[in-house]
Design an enzyme around this catalytic site. Structure first.
Site, short mmCIF file in Angstrom:
data_model
loop_
_atom_site.label_atom_id
_atom_site.label_comp_id
_atom_site.label_asym_id
_atom_site.label_seq_id
_atom_site.Cartn_x
_atom_site.Cartn_y
_atom_site.Cartn_z
N LYS A 1 0.84 -1.19 0.00
CA LYS A 1 0.00 0.00 0.00
C LYS A 1 0.88 1.24 0.00
O LYS A 1 2.05 1.20 0.39
CB LYS A 1 -0.91 -0.01 1.24
CG LYS A 1 -1.88 -1.20 1.30
CD LYS A 1 -2.93 -1.11 0.22
CE LYS A 1 -3.96 -2.22 0.33
NZ LYS A 1 -3.52 -3.48 -0.27
N ASP A 2 0.29 2.35 -0.43
CA ASP A 2 1.04 3.61 -0.53
C ASP A 2 1.69 3.98 0.79
O ASP A 2 1.13 3.72 1.87
CB ASP A 2 0.10 4.74 -0.95
CG ASP A 2 -0.54 4.51 -2.30
OD1 ASP A 2 -1.42 3.65 -2.38
OD2 ASP A 2 -0.16 5.19 -3.26
N LYS A 3 2.84 4.62 0.69
CA LYS A 3 3.48 5.14 1.90
C LYS A 3 2.75 6.38 2.39
O LYS A 3 2.34 6.44 3.55
CB LYS A 3 4.95 5.48 1.64
CG LYS A 3 5.61 6.14 2.85
CD LYS A 3 7.04 6.59 2.58
CE LYS A 3 7.61 7.30 3.81
NZ LYS A 3 8.99 7.78 3.57
#
Length: 661
Positions: A255-257
């Site tokens: 998942k996105d940071k």
């Protein structure tokens, strides 16, 4: 009316059709460099700020059963049996003896399991007496029944002189006959200590696994909630606290940071109680909602994600925003793989994936460890001085130990590769890259597939438009749901491999993760559109798919099919021979719909005065709401934040929608 999609203008940078972008060096990729060059919307464009705060981008995974994953509980569910019990993990002759064992105090003796060397009670120990004599057996019985609990840090020593065969037999007897003990050789004697008293967390973990109840599933599934952190960084921290390895965790996708993300993770033979006890130590991440399961997650084991996105400082009338949302519902959008798929560092992940598919192990290691600047005097804007320093040091010296000393602690992947070089030799590049978790390596090669898909999705729209399927297109006519429980990759370790994990979890986890990792859990059956079907508009554009390259996919029969061959050939890959000597890189390929439609779209137009004011709420915000104000809608503001006001100076559009994976 032109239905070929608008062309994205990136700072005046265009591209000639057919051009293959070369990866930038020393900076993150931009959209046009990974094939994102077209768009479908005809609504008047507007400007706004995305991800001004990391909480402006909220992602909740949607699991394979269509359930949105939320963090809703950070304590042990009373219905969940979390502690391995000696009675359930040891063999017993009857349910009554098991009940008797479990009802005794926590300091009760752990009975040995039946084995050729021993019987099932401390009163017998026939096998032990044959090994060490009656006197020593009586002393050990006294230690187990009384002294061990009175002084739990005190061990017991068997004096077996220098007879190696006898020591080996004794170690084997203790391992198979008693749970909760560890043994080691000290000065020619066999020394025994309760395993849960050792200071080494990995030894404690090994003991927990030996004690694992036979009727409990071997994997712990839990929800990982993180704020502004990489997935692998969060898992590395959990592994450190648990005395485990990061490779013991598996997940459906990163998942996105920069965002607040929630997803399911599985790990092998960890108790919920032990994991949840970490929450007070964790900052920027939390764990919860534990269940035991027979199957580990693998890459692609999800149906999509739910997004709550806040676009701040919007410069547009409300009518334009409403029209944009309505067109999103009606038209959908090109189903590109986004920039997060290609990494945020100085090396695009698809270049690492290409090196792996080319079997160019040295290049793969170099991309991870060597400077990626255009030249030594032009530093990468994504690399801090400390990163540039250790990269330059390694390039100049090839000193692995010195590089490890200089390496920032948060660079977990680079550290794994360096350790691989250290243990196997400075040129053992395949072994070094194989130290990375299989999930990470597969993300690299999937990134390359995604790059190819993006480029050809843009070319397909540009060449044939997006009104309906044309002759030579591939269309999905059926979708077969693949049950992850039937996948060999999630079947768990064999009995023999399970035994190995008592001392080292790598062998068993290899059985879990190093099978062919499925890319999708929905396998499309495709059909090639004929001229007659195209003329009759037989298939809507929603059904058009493009393949991610592999050995088990069809390609379009029009011009785009030939472009797959051209692109793969330009990268030194043979489209007719996509099977790889390294099994994990022998990708079968899959299909992805060209157009995606957001589902369950909701939105709110809000006014606010302070850019720091949260305009949507995360799972943690919802958990902290008082029972008297239980609004769980992500579109609502947190209960302790200023609420929406019609007189605010700034405007924001808050969108919630579901996207398929």
């Amino acid at each position: 009316d032109d239905n070929r999609g608008g062309d994205r203008d990136h700072k005046g940078k265009g591209r000639d059709r057919g051009e293959i972008y070369q990866a930038p060096q020393g900076r993150p990729v931009e959209e046009q460099e990974v094939g994102i060059t077209r768009f479908l919307s005809k609504v008047e464009p507007f400007t706004g700020i995305l991800k001004q705060r990391f909480s402006d981008f909220i992602v909740n995974e949607i699991d394979i059963n269509g359930n949105v994953v939320h963090l809703s509980q950070m304590t042990v569910d009373p219905a969940l049996n979390t502690q391995p019990s000696s009675s359930s993990s040891s063999s017993s002759s009857s349910s009554s003896s098991s009940s008797s064992s479990s009802s005794s105090s926590a300091s009760s003796v752990l009975a040995p399991s039946p084995s050729p060397e021993s019987d099932s009670t401390l009163d017998g120990m026939v096998g032990l007496e044959a090994l060490v004599g009656k006197d020593m057996t009586d002393k050990f019985r006294e230690y187990m029944q009384n002294e061990r609990d009175a002084n739990p840090t005190q061990g017991f020593s068997f004096a077996v002189d220098s007879d190696k065969d006898k020591r080996t037999a004794l170690h084997k007897y203790l391992k198979t006959g008693f749970v909760g003990l560890i043994s080691e050789t000290k000065d020619g004697s066999v020394y025994v200590l309760p395993a849960n008293k050792t200071k080494d967390p990995r030894t404690r973990q090994a003991n927990d696994r030996r004690d694992w109840p036979t009727d409990r599933p071997k994997f712990l599934s839990f929800v990982l909630y993180k704020e502004n952190r990489e997935t692998m960084d969060a898992l590395s921290l959990l592994a450190k606290f648990l005395g485990s390895r990061v490779s013991s965790f598996t997940f459906a996708g990163t998942k996105d940071k920069r965002g607040v993300t929630t997803q399911r993770v599985t790990t092998y033979k960890q108790t919920a109680e032990r994991l949840l006890a970490l929450n007070p130590k964790l900052f920027g991440l939390k764990v919860g909602d534990c269940v035991y399961t027979e199957n580990a997650l693998t890459i692609g084991n999800l149906t999509g994600n739910r997004f709550v996105i806040t676009i701040r400082d919007v410069k547009a009338d409300d009518a334009i925003l409403v029209a944009a949302v309505e067109q999103l519902k009606m038209t959908g959008f090109i189903n590109y793989f986004g920039l997060q798929r290609f990494g945020t560092g100085s090396v695009p992940t698809f270049m690492l994936g290409l090196a792996l598919l080319q079997s160019n192990w040295e290049k793969a290691v170099g991309l991870m460890l060597l400077p990626q600047d255009q030249n030594d005097t032009t530093p990468s804007p994504t690399d801090t001085k400390s990163i540039r320093d250790w990269r330059q040091y390694y390039k100049a010296t090839k000193d692995i130990y010195g590089t490890l000393d200089r390496l920032p602690k948060y660079l977990h992947a680079e550290r794994m590769v360096l350790h691989g070089l250290r243990t196997s030799g400075g040129t053992a590049y395949l072994n070094a890259i194989s130290q990375l978790p299989i999930t990470m390596r597969m993300l690299y090669v999937h990134s390359f597939q995604s790059y190819v898909w993006n480029v050809l999705a843009s070319e397909r729209i540009e060449r044939y438009g997006h009104d309906h399927a044309v002759e030579g297109d591939l269309v999905a006519v059926d979708a077969e749901h693949i049950d992850p429980s039937s996948s060999s990759s999630s079947a768990g370790p064999t009995a023999e491999e399970d035994d190995k994990t008592d001392d080292n979890d790598e062998a068993a986890l290899a059985a879990v993760t190093e099978e062919d990792v499925p890319q999708e859990f929905f396998k499309y059956r495709v059909h090639v559109v004929t001229a007659e079907e195209a003329a009759a508009n037989a298939f809507p554009f929603d059904q058009v798919v493009l393949p991610l390259p592999g050995w088990d996919v069809q390609y379009p029969t029009h011009e785009i099919g030939g472009r797959y061959r051209e692109i793969l050939t330009s990268f030194g890959l043979d489209i007719d021979n996509m099977r790889h000597k390294q099994r994990e890189y022998a990708l079968p390929g899959s299909y992805r719909k060209l157009i995606a439609r957001a589902k369950n779209v909701e939105y709110a137009i809000k006014r606010y005065d302070d850019f720091q004011q949260p305009l949507s709420q995360t799972d943690m915000d919802i958990l902290s709401r008082p029972e008297t104000n239980p609004d769980a809608s992500p579109l609502a503001a947190p209960h302790n934040a200023p609420q929406d006001t019609s007189t605010g100076k700034f405007k924001a559009l808050v969108l919630q929608f579901d996207l398929p994976s």
